[in-house]
Write a protein that holds these residues in place. Structure first.
Motif, PDB file in Angstrom:
ATOM      1  N   PRO A   9       0.821  -1.224   0.000  1.00 27.81           N
ATOM      2  CA  PRO A   9       0.000   0.000   0.000  1.00 27.81           C
ATOM      3  C   PRO A   9       0.853   1.272   0.000  1.00 27.81           C
ATOM      4  CG  PRO A   9      -0.056  -1.056   2.162  1.00 27.81           C
ATOM      5  CD  PRO A   9       0.621  -2.010   1.230  1.00 27.81           C
ATOM      6  N   GLN A  10       2.006   1.226   0.662  1.00 31.99           N
ATOM      7  CA  GLN A  10       2.862   2.412   0.663  1.00 31.99           C
ATOM      8  C   GLN A  10       3.379   2.721  -0.729  1.00 31.99           C
ATOM      9  OE1 GLN A  10       5.961   1.862   3.596  1.00 31.99           O
ATOM     10  NE2 GLN A  10       4.700   2.673   5.248  1.00 31.99           N
ATOM     11  N   ALA A  11       3.778   1.698  -1.478  1.00 28.32           N
ATOM     12  CA  ALA A  11       4.296   1.908  -2.833  1.00 28.32           C
ATOM     13  C   ALA A  11       3.237   2.525  -3.729  1.00 28.32           C
ATOM     14  CB  ALA A  11       4.791   0.584  -3.416  1.00 28.32           C
ATOM     15  N   LEU A  12       2.025   2.045  -3.633  1.00 29.67           N
ATOM     16  CA  LEU A  12       0.935   2.618  -4.431  1.00 29.67           C
ATOM     17  C   LEU A  12       0.705   4.081  -4.058  1.00 29.67           C
ATOM     18  CD1 LEU A  12      -1.574  -0.375  -4.189  1.00 29.67           C
ATOM     19  CD2 LEU A  12      -0.255   0.287  -6.201  1.00 29.67           C
ATOM     20  N   ALA A  13       0.752   4.352  -2.750  1.00 27.05           N
ATOM     21  CA  ALA A  13       0.508   5.722  -2.282  1.00 27.05           C
ATOM     22  C   ALA A  13       1.646   6.656  -2.678  1.00 27.05           C
ATOM     23  CB  ALA A  13       0.331   5.720  -0.758  1.00 27.05           C
ATOM     24  N   TYR A  14       2.884   6.190  -2.560  1.00 29.07           N
ATOM     25  CA  TYR A  14       4.027   7.044  -2.870  1.00 29.07           C
ATOM     26  C   TYR A  14       4.130   7.331  -4.364  1.00 29.07           C
ATOM     27  CZ  TYR A  14       5.487   6.088   1.934  1.00 29.07           C
ATOM     28  OH  TYR A  14       5.531   5.998   3.301  1.00 29.07           O
ATOM     29  N   ALA A  15       3.655   6.423  -5.199  1.00 25.62           N
ATOM     30  CA  ALA A  15       3.632   6.695  -6.640  1.00 25.62           C
ATOM     31  C   ALA A  15       2.683   7.850  -6.945  1.00 25.62           C
ATOM     32  CB  ALA A  15       3.217   5.446  -7.403  1.00 25.62           C
ATOM     33  N   THR A  16       1.523   7.856  -6.306  1.00 27.40           N
ATOM     34  CA  THR A  16       0.593   8.971  -6.511  1.00 27.40           C
ATOM     35  C   THR A  16       1.168  10.266  -5.947  1.00 27.40           C
ATOM     36  OG1 THR A  16      -0.592   8.472  -4.446  1.00 27.40           O
ATOM     37  CG2 THR A  16      -1.386   7.411  -6.445  1.00 27.40           C
ATOM     38  N   LEU A  17       1.901  10.174  -4.833  1.00 26.58           N
ATOM     39  CA  LEU A  17       2.560  11.351  -4.274  1.00 26.58           C
ATOM     40  C   LEU A  17       3.590  11.911  -5.260  1.00 26.58           C
ATOM     41  CD1 LEU A  17       3.153  13.271  -1.885  1.00 26.58           C
ATOM     42  CD2 LEU A  17       4.727  11.529  -1.000  1.00 26.58           C
ATOM     43  N   ALA A  18       4.238  11.030  -6.007  1.00 30.68           N
ATOM     44  CA  ALA A  18       5.217  11.452  -7.011  1.00 30.68           C
ATOM     45  C   ALA A  18       4.563  11.914  -8.303  1.00 30.68           C
ATOM     46  CB  ALA A  18       6.186  10.306  -7.306  1.00 30.68           C
ATOM     47  N   GLY A  19       3.227  11.900  -8.362  1.00 31.26           N
ATOM     48  CA  GLY A  19       2.528  12.344  -9.557  1.00 31.26           C
ATOM     49  C   GLY A  19       2.514  11.319 -10.681  1.00 31.26           C
ATOM     50  N   LEU A  20       2.669  10.040 -10.337  1.00 30.68           N
ATOM     51  CA  LEU A  20       2.718   8.973 -11.338  1.00 30.68           C
ATOM     52  C   LEU A  20       1.587   7.979 -11.107  1.00 30.68           C
ATOM     53  CD1 LEU A  20       6.565   8.284 -11.158  1.00 30.68           C
ATOM     54  CD2 LEU A  20       5.370   9.662 -12.874  1.00 30.68           C
ATOM     55  N   GLN A  21       1.415   7.089 -12.073  1.00 29.91           N
ATOM     56  CA  GLN A  21       0.413   6.033 -11.916  1.00 29.91           C
ATOM     57  C   GLN A  21       0.879   5.044 -10.846  1.00 29.91           C
ATOM     58  OE1 GLN A  21       0.391   5.026 -16.209  1.00 29.91           O
ATOM     59  NE2 GLN A  21      -1.828   5.357 -16.116  1.00 29.91           N
ATOM     60  N   PRO A  22      -0.055   4.395 -10.152  1.00 30.61           N
ATOM     61  CA  PRO A  22       0.309   3.559  -8.997  1.00 30.61           C
ATOM     62  C   PRO A  22       1.311   2.443  -9.293  1.00 30.61           C
ATOM     63  CG  PRO A  22      -2.062   3.952  -9.038  1.00 30.61           C
ATOM     64  CD  PRO A  22      -1.530   4.480 -10.321  1.00 30.61           C
ATOM     65  N   GLN A  23       1.306   1.894 -10.523  1.00 27.89           N
ATOM     66  CA  GLN A  23       2.197   0.768 -10.790  1.00 27.89           C
ATOM     67  C   GLN A  23       3.668   1.147 -10.658  1.00 27.89           C
ATOM     68  OE1 GLN A  23       0.083   1.973 -13.144  1.00 27.89           O
ATOM     69  NE2 GLN A  23       1.138   2.300 -15.094  1.00 27.89           N
ATOM     70  N   TYR A  24       3.994   2.436 -10.836  1.00 25.40           N
ATOM     71  CA  TYR A  24       5.393   2.830 -10.725  1.00 25.40           C
ATOM     72  C   TYR A  24       5.909   2.675  -9.294  1.00 25.40           C
ATOM     73  CZ  TYR A  24       5.304   4.562 -15.484  1.00 25.40           C
ATOM     74  OH  TYR A  24       5.212   4.640 -16.858  1.00 25.40           O
ATOM     75  N   GLY A  25       5.018   2.762  -8.330  1.00 24.37           N
ATOM     76  CA  GLY A  25       5.423   2.492  -6.953  1.00 24.37           C
ATOM     77  C   GLY A  25       5.802   1.037  -6.765  1.00 24.37           C
ATOM     78  N   LEU A  26       5.031   0.132  -7.390  1.00 22.98           N
ATOM     79  CA  LEU A  26       5.354  -1.296  -7.305  1.00 22.98           C
ATOM     80  C   LEU A  26       6.643  -1.612  -8.063  1.00 22.98           C
ATOM     81  CD1 LEU A  26       1.779  -2.809  -7.777  1.00 22.98           C
ATOM     82  CD2 LEU A  26       3.018  -2.399  -5.649  1.00 22.98           C
ATOM     83  N   TYR A  27       6.858  -0.947  -9.202  1.00 22.39           N
ATOM     84  CA  TYR A  27       8.104  -1.149  -9.945  1.00 22.39           C
ATOM     85  C   TYR A  27       9.318  -0.774  -9.080  1.00 22.39           C
ATOM     86  CZ  TYR A  27       5.092  -1.150 -14.135  1.00 22.39           C
ATOM     87  OH  TYR A  27       4.121  -1.425 -15.068  1.00 22.39           O
ATOM     88  N   SER A  28       9.113   0.179  -8.183  1.00 22.01           N
ATOM     89  CA  SER A  28      10.214   0.671  -7.355  1.00 22.01           C
ATOM     90  C   SER A  28      10.446  -0.176  -6.110  1.00 22.01           C
ATOM     91  CB  SER A  28       9.929   2.115  -6.913  1.00 22.01           C
ATOM     92  OG  SER A  28       9.574   2.930  -8.011  1.00 22.01           O
TER      93      SER A  28
END
Length: 597
Positions: free
Chosen positions: A41-60
């Motif tokens: 859940p943090q990765a999904l949230a941090y991707a939106t915080l970075a202004g990106l689509q949620p999958q980029y948080g999972l990629y990271s």
């Protein structure tokens, strides 16, 4: 050195494999999966915080764990996306077109390159220039900025938040009338529940408690640890049921791309939305120019956090250079799978430690869970309400605001409180990079001021033979060129106050002079000599003696201790009396021969 030792030096993960056991594997699996439930859940949230689509948080969230398992030296540390780096990345993802992901991925790659250069040049010590008050002011300000940027999402207010604090708060209150009831209720209740669940970890169980009570305590701890995942899961189920019934009370995350990302180098060219609404190309030079100071600031902040966490959990045996290498490779390889900049996460590392992890291989299980989510669960991520993700972020960064340090700093050192306050205020008003720079420069200014104006203790005292002299004692162990005039003026003022008493410079605590100080002492010795005021050095150390001998042509009297000082002053006193007799005797004889004179 044998080849196996060389391999272990550069790939520390090899040494974990040599004694890896079944018990270690079980402990690492439990810890890795627990961390995975936290990071999803943090990765999904941090991707939106970075202004990106949620999958980029999972990629990271998966490459860093794999890389650190083999190149890292701290079993507890977990690498992945963090709120702070996501915020700093989000400053460059609002240009439209395809530029958002491309700039974020390029920033990840360049951060890794800079970190590798820092490791190669042994520059990890640069983070020592960032004092604890500056670090506290910086992280507290970024926590406030991050929380404020999520207020719109928490209440369901449409539109992007600005990147600076003042504009974000203004935009929030200007659109407060557009609050959506469903999102507001879900967001606020989620924050409250997350804070309550967090307190479950504080429940203690006696060492002699019964088995059922220990099992119940472990269940509470697991619920508290996985609280973010539970909130997101429950909110998603509620949103799914509402969608099935034909109502849409929440703003949802939307479609999340499934599958593992393609392995590719970062893009050296992208497109941005121009002022007239057309798409224009941006080359590599333009992309780096857009990233600006973040190319240096992001890796410095990443290194600061990563080294601090590894030392907190791994102790003094952690190799800071090797940690830099591991972090660098995590970012470089992460950029090949569309990752945003990553670093160590203190909250997830704490979860890892509390879960009983034994080796860095626990990160492999975390990565496996993230990859499983990318392959299977992504179709269901579209039902996650944005208000729930905002609640996850706000409840996480809330505890980054370290207000508790203000009171001890006020009691102990108001100067350090000033540097922390300067960093905090300017980070909010001007920007985080300027706030951090201002804090570091303020600290450096205070260090220079102390070097240029060292404390001087000047006291009139007596030897054991009751000979008076003035003892000048610098309160610092080093004397450098900015302090020359300050010390000379201090001794000159002492001469004006105490007359022709001998001036004794206490060098027992002085470890180093520079050339300018030595020449200044030479000039002072000559100046005092013309005034018939002796200058004596007390307790000069060998290194300082060598500098004095090599840089001056005068022999400044030097004694090792108070006994030698007493003997020297007695000798000077007797010489002075003898000189006085030589002057007065002829005058007396002349007067006796000619009494009319």
């Amino acid at each position: 050195m044998s080849s196996s030792k060389v391999l272990q030096r550069f790939v520390p993960g090899v040494r974990w494999a040599r004694n890896y056991s079944y018990e270690y594997a079980i402990s690492d699996a439990i810890a890795g999966i627990t961390v995975g439930l936290t990071v999803l859940p943090q990765a999904l949230a941090y991707a939106t915080l970075a202004g990106l689509q949620p999958q980029y948080g999972l990629y990271s969230a998966f490459v860093g764990c794999i890389v650190y398992a083999f190149f890292g030296g701290c079993a507890d540390l977990t690498i992945g996306p963090t709120a702070l780096l996501a915020l700093m990345t989000g400053r460059h993802t609002e240009l439209g077109g395809e530029s958002g992901p491309h700039l974020a991925i390029l920033l990840c790659f360049l951060a890794g390159v800079v970190e590798m250069l820092m490791a190669f040049l042994k520059l990890g010590a640069l983070v020592d220039l960032i004092s604890l008050p500056v670090s506290v002011g910086f992280t507290s300000a970024t926590a406030v900025i991050i929380a404020s940027s999520q207020l719109k999402g928490l209440l369901g207010i449409q539109g992007n938040s600005a990147t600076d604090f003042i504009s974000t708060i203004g935009s929030f209150f200007g659109n407060l009338q557009n609050t959506r009831l469903g999102d507001a209720v879900l967001g606020i209740s989620s924050v409250i529940i997350l804070l309550l669940l967090r307190k479950l970890k504080d429940i203690k169980v006696p060492a002699n408690a019964k088995k059922k009570r220990r099992i119940f305590h472990s269940a509470l701890w697991l619920i508290a640890t996985a609280r973010n995942a539970l909130i997101v899961l429950v909110a998603s189920v509620i949103a799914f049921q509402c969608e099935r019934s034909g109502t849409s009370p929440f703003i949802l995350t939307g479609t999340v791309r499934s599958g593992i990302p393609d392995f590719a180098f970062p893009r050296w060219q992208t497109t941005v939305l121009s002022a007239n609404g057309t798409m224009v190309d941006m080359n590599l030079g333009g992309m780096i120019s857009e990233l600006g100071s973040s190319v240096l600031l992001v890796p410095v902040i990443a290194v600061l956090g990563n080294v601090a966490i590894s030392k907190a959990f791994g102790g003094s045996g952690i190799d800071a250079t090797q940690e830099l290498v591991a972090l660098s490779l995590a970012n470089v390889f992460g950029s090949f799978v569309s990752s945003i900049p990553v670093t160590g996460s203190f909250s997830r590392s704490a979860v890892n430690h509390a879960s009983g992890v034994k080796t860095p291989y626990g990160g492999l299980y975390t990565s496996a869970l993230v990859l499983l989510a990318l392959g299977i669960l992504t179709p269901y991520f579209r039902y996650i309400p944005k208000a729930a993700l905002s609640a996850v972020i706000i409840s996480a960064v809330m505890f980054m605001i370290e207000y508790e340090v203000v009171k001890p700093l006020w009691r102990c050192n108001k100067r350090e409180l000033l540097t922390g306050s300067v960093t905090f205020i300017l980070s909010l008003i001007v920007g985080v990079e300027f706030g951090l720079l201002a804090g570091v420069l303020t600290d450096v200014a205070f260090v220079v001021q102390r070097a240029a104006r060292p404390g001087l203790s000047i006291n009139k005292t007596n030897t054991v033979s009751n000979i008076q002299y003035v003892l000048v004692r610098p309160k610092h162990s080093l004397l450098y060129f900015p302090a020359v005039e300050w010390v000379r003026n201090g001794i000159s003022n002492a001469v004006k106050q105490h007359g022709n008493l001998p001036m004794v410079l206490d060098c027992r605590n002085l470890n180093e002079f520079d050339y300018t100080v030595v020449r200044g002492l030479e000039a002072l010795y000559k100046e005092l000599g013309s005034m018939k005021v002796p200058l004596i050095l007390l307790g000069t150390q060998e290194a300082v003696k060598n500098i004095l001998t090599g840089a001056t042509n005068v022999n400044i009297p030097d004694v090792s201790n108070e006994h030698e000082l007493d003997e020297l002053l007695q000798e000077m006193s007797s010489d002075g009396i003898k000189d006085l007799k030589e002057v007065l005797t002829p005058l007396i004889k002349c007067k006796n021969q000619n009494p009319l004179v």
